[in-house]
Design a protein around this motif. Structure first.
Motif, PDB file in Angstrom:
ATOM      1  N   ASP A  76       0.831  -1.195   0.000  1.00  0.00           N
ATOM      2  CA  ASP A  76       0.000   0.000   0.000  1.00  0.00           C
ATOM      3  C   ASP A  76       0.873   1.255   0.000  1.00  0.00           C
ATOM      4  OD1 ASP A  76       0.979   0.243   2.584  1.00  0.00           O
ATOM      5  OD2 ASP A  76      -0.898  -0.317   3.565  1.00  0.00           O
ATOM      6  N   ALA A  77       0.230   2.400   0.145  1.00  0.00           N
ATOM      7  CA  ALA A  77       0.971   3.668   0.091  1.00  0.00           C
ATOM      8  C   ALA A  77       2.025   3.740   1.180  1.00  0.00           C
ATOM      9  CB  ALA A  77      -0.006   4.842   0.203  1.00  0.00           C
ATOM     10  N   ARG A  78       1.706   3.234   2.383  1.00  0.00           N
ATOM     11  CA  ARG A  78       2.684   3.269   3.467  1.00  0.00           C
ATOM     12  C   ARG A  78       3.928   2.462   3.117  1.00  0.00           C
ATOM     13  NH1 ARG A  78      -2.083   2.330   7.692  1.00  0.00           N
ATOM     14  NH2 ARG A  78      -2.751   1.280   5.810  1.00  0.00           N
ATOM     15  N   ASP A  79       3.715   1.284   2.548  1.00  0.00           N
ATOM     16  CA  ASP A  79       4.851   0.441   2.181  1.00  0.00           C
ATOM     17  C   ASP A  79       5.740   1.142   1.157  1.00  0.00           C
ATOM     18  OD1 ASP A  79       3.976  -1.676   3.796  1.00  0.00           O
ATOM     19  OD2 ASP A  79       2.690  -2.452   2.198  1.00  0.00           O
ATOM     20  N   ARG A 145       7.805  14.033  -4.478  1.00  0.00           N
ATOM     21  CA  ARG A 145       6.412  14.150  -4.038  1.00  0.00           C
ATOM     22  C   ARG A 145       5.448  13.988  -5.202  1.00  0.00           C
ATOM     23  NH1 ARG A 145       5.584  19.872  -2.979  1.00  0.00           N
ATOM     24  NH2 ARG A 145       5.271  19.801  -5.229  1.00  0.00           N
ATOM     25  N   ASP A 146       5.695  14.728  -6.272  1.00  0.00           N
ATOM     26  CA  ASP A 146       4.766  14.687  -7.412  1.00  0.00           C
ATOM     27  C   ASP A 146       4.776  13.322  -8.088  1.00  0.00           C
ATOM     28  OD1 ASP A 146       4.273  17.303  -6.786  1.00  0.00           O
ATOM     29  OD2 ASP A 146       5.407  18.141  -8.475  1.00  0.00           O
ATOM     30  N   VAL A 151       2.193   7.964  -9.099  1.00  0.00           N
ATOM     31  CA  VAL A 151       2.290   6.504  -9.086  1.00  0.00           C
ATOM     32  C   VAL A 151       1.260   5.895  -8.150  1.00  0.00           C
ATOM     33  CG1 VAL A 151       3.776   4.564  -8.428  1.00  0.00           C
ATOM     34  CG2 VAL A 151       4.715   6.448  -9.758  1.00  0.00           C
ATOM     35  N   LEU A 152       1.133   6.434  -6.948  1.00  0.00           N
ATOM     36  CA  LEU A 152       0.226   5.857  -5.960  1.00  0.00           C
ATOM     37  C   LEU A 152      -1.231   6.033  -6.376  1.00  0.00           C
ATOM     38  CD1 LEU A 152       2.017   6.965  -2.682  1.00  0.00           C
ATOM     39  CD2 LEU A 152       1.997   4.690  -3.718  1.00  0.00           C
ATOM     40  N   ALA A 153      -1.561   7.176  -6.939  1.00  0.00           N
ATOM     41  CA  ALA A 153      -2.935   7.403  -7.385  1.00  0.00           C
ATOM     42  C   ALA A 153      -3.286   6.467  -8.536  1.00  0.00           C
ATOM     43  CB  ALA A 153      -3.128   8.855  -7.797  1.00  0.00           C
ATOM     44  N   ALA A 154      -2.352   6.275  -9.467  1.00  0.00           N
ATOM     45  CA  ALA A 154      -2.611   5.418 -10.625  1.00  0.00           C
ATOM     46  C   ALA A 154      -2.715   3.950 -10.238  1.00  0.00           C
ATOM     47  CB  ALA A 154      -1.505   5.605 -11.668  1.00  0.00           C
ATOM     48  N   ASP A 161      -7.402  11.258  -2.426  1.00  0.00           N
ATOM     49  CA  ASP A 161      -7.349  12.613  -1.863  1.00  0.00           C
ATOM     50  C   ASP A 161      -6.006  13.203  -2.266  1.00  0.00           C
ATOM     51  OD1 ASP A 161      -7.253  14.944  -0.426  1.00  0.00           O
ATOM     52  OD2 ASP A 161      -7.128  13.972   1.537  1.00  0.00           O
ATOM     53  N   PRO A 162      -5.912  13.840  -3.418  1.00  0.00           N
ATOM     54  CA  PRO A 162      -4.616  14.300  -3.921  1.00  0.00           C
ATOM     55  C   PRO A 162      -3.859  15.197  -2.948  1.00  0.00           C
ATOM     56  CG  PRO A 162      -6.295  14.463  -5.627  1.00  0.00           C
ATOM     57  CD  PRO A 162      -7.008  14.117  -4.355  1.00  0.00           C
ATOM     58  N   ALA A 163      -4.563  16.127  -2.302  1.00  0.00           N
ATOM     59  CA  ALA A 163      -3.877  17.044  -1.388  1.00  0.00           C
ATOM     60  C   ALA A 163      -3.330  16.288  -0.181  1.00  0.00           C
ATOM     61  CB  ALA A 163      -4.821  18.155  -0.946  1.00  0.00           C
ATOM     62  N   GLY A 164      -4.128  15.404   0.382  1.00  0.00           N
ATOM     63  CA  GLY A 164      -3.676  14.630   1.532  1.00  0.00           C
ATOM     64  C   GLY A 164      -2.548  13.685   1.167  1.00  0.00           C
ATOM     65  N   LEU A 165      -2.647  13.100  -0.005  1.00  0.00           N
ATOM     66  CA  LEU A 165      -1.595  12.189  -0.462  1.00  0.00           C
ATOM     67  C   LEU A 165      -0.293  12.956  -0.679  1.00  0.00           C
ATOM     68  CD1 LEU A 165      -0.736   9.384  -1.300  1.00  0.00           C
ATOM     69  CD2 LEU A 165      -1.674   9.824  -3.588  1.00  0.00           C
ATOM     70  N   ALA A 166      -0.379  14.138  -1.256  1.00  0.00           N
ATOM     71  CA  ALA A 166       0.822  14.953  -1.470  1.00  0.00           C
ATOM     72  C   ALA A 166       1.485  15.295  -0.145  1.00  0.00           C
ATOM     73  CB  ALA A 166       0.460  16.228  -2.237  1.00  0.00           C
ATOM     74  N   ARG A 167       0.671  15.608   0.870  1.00  0.00           N
ATOM     75  CA  ARG A 167       1.239  15.917   2.188  1.00  0.00           C
ATOM     76  C   ARG A 167       1.956  14.696   2.769  1.00  0.00           C
ATOM     77  NH1 ARG A 167      -3.668  18.681   2.799  1.00  0.00           N
ATOM     78  NH2 ARG A 167      -4.570  16.924   3.946  1.00  0.00           N
ATOM     79  N   CYS A 168       1.378  13.525   2.610  1.00  0.00           N
ATOM     80  CA  CYS A 168       2.002  12.306   3.125  1.00  0.00           C
ATOM     81  C   CYS A 168       3.308  12.000   2.398  1.00  0.00           C
ATOM     82  CB  CYS A 168       1.040  11.125   3.000  1.00  0.00           C
ATOM     83  SG  CYS A 168      -0.330  11.198   4.170  1.00  0.00           S
ATOM     84  N   CYS A 169       3.317  12.184   1.099  1.00  0.00           N
ATOM     85  CA  CYS A 169       4.527  11.940   0.318  1.00  0.00           C
ATOM     86  C   CYS A 169       5.642  12.883   0.757  1.00  0.00           C
ATOM     87  CB  CYS A 169       4.250  12.110  -1.171  1.00  0.00           C
ATOM     88  SG  CYS A 169       3.111  10.886  -1.858  1.00  0.00           S
ATOM     89  N   GLU A 170       5.289  14.143   0.936  1.00  0.00           N
ATOM     90  CA  GLU A 170       6.303  15.120   1.351  1.00  0.00           C
ATOM     91  C   GLU A 170       6.760  14.849   2.780  1.00  0.00           C
ATOM     92  OE1 GLU A 170       7.047  19.943   1.383  1.00  0.00           O
ATOM     93  OE2 GLU A 170       5.751  19.014  -0.122  1.00  0.00           O
TER      94      GLU A 170
END
Length: 204
Positions: A76-79, A145-146, A151-154, A161-170
């Motif tokens: 998942d995204a965390r991994d 980040r971008d 990749v994760l969204a696709a 949640d693009p904004a929340g995902l971007a914050r997590c990536c950063e």
């Protein structure tokens, strides 16, 4: 020159840099270590500054290629973000050029090419690219980040949640960079720190 020969010259320069300060690295020694003439080295890179830019560009590309591999792992995204953060911290620990690129802290031992583009008259495409702008620390954060968001969204590995995902990536990347600057004590590694932070940010 074949790309393999260019890589051999960059390998020789990187090896020389591990043994002595960049100011003491001689072009003739780099050429000899790669098994080519000094003129061939100058034809490929133009100057020692050109060699430095090419070396820094290659190490930046090595880092970004590793990011792509980490983001492509299963899970998942965390991994995937934990793998990206772990790669960032490990490579920066082992590679002084990457550490300088990611932190902006260039020691006197390292080449320190200007990050802005320089005039290039090279006929070598790879050198023209190296003579272009080099990424600053903030550029890496934005690129990773971008790319992670895309990749994760696709892949469906994260919530839409693009904004929340971007914050997590950063967040993951900045935690990794903080561990580069100040390694965590004891057995606690970057992966544990990042996963703990992401567990509070990302929901299953």
């Amino acid at each position: 020159m074949m790309p393999a020969a260019r890589d051999s010259l960059l390998d020789a320069a990187f090896t020389a840099l591990a043994r002595r300060p960049w100011s003491a690295v001689r072009m003739v020694d780099v050429a000899a270590a790669a098994g080519v003439s000094r003129q061939t080295l100058y034809n490929e890179f133009g100057s020692k500054e050109g060699l430095a830019r090419a070396l820094v560009r290659r190490e930046a590309d090595t880092y970004l290629a590793g990011v792509e591999r980490a983001l492509a792992t299963t899970g998942d995204a965390r991994d995937r973000l934990t793998a990206t953060a772990d790669w960032t911290a490990r490579l920066a620990r082992d590679n002084a050029v990457v550490r300088a690129l990611l932190t902006g802290c260039w020691s006197e031992r390292l080449p320190a090419p200007t990050l802005s583009a320089v005039p290039s008259s090279s006929a070598v495409p790879a050198q023209r690219r190296a003579d272009g702008p080099l990424p600053a620390p903030g550029d890496f954060v934005a690129m990773v980040r971008d790319r992670a968001v895309t990749v994760l969204a696709a892949s469906g590995a994260a919530q839409p949640d693009p904004a929340g995902l971007a914050r997590c990536c950063e967040l993951a990347l900045r935690l990794a960079l903080s561990c580069v600057a100040a390694p965590p004590p004891g057995e606690k590694g970057v992966a544990e720190l990042v996963r703990g932070a992401l567990d509070r940010q990302l929901k299953d």
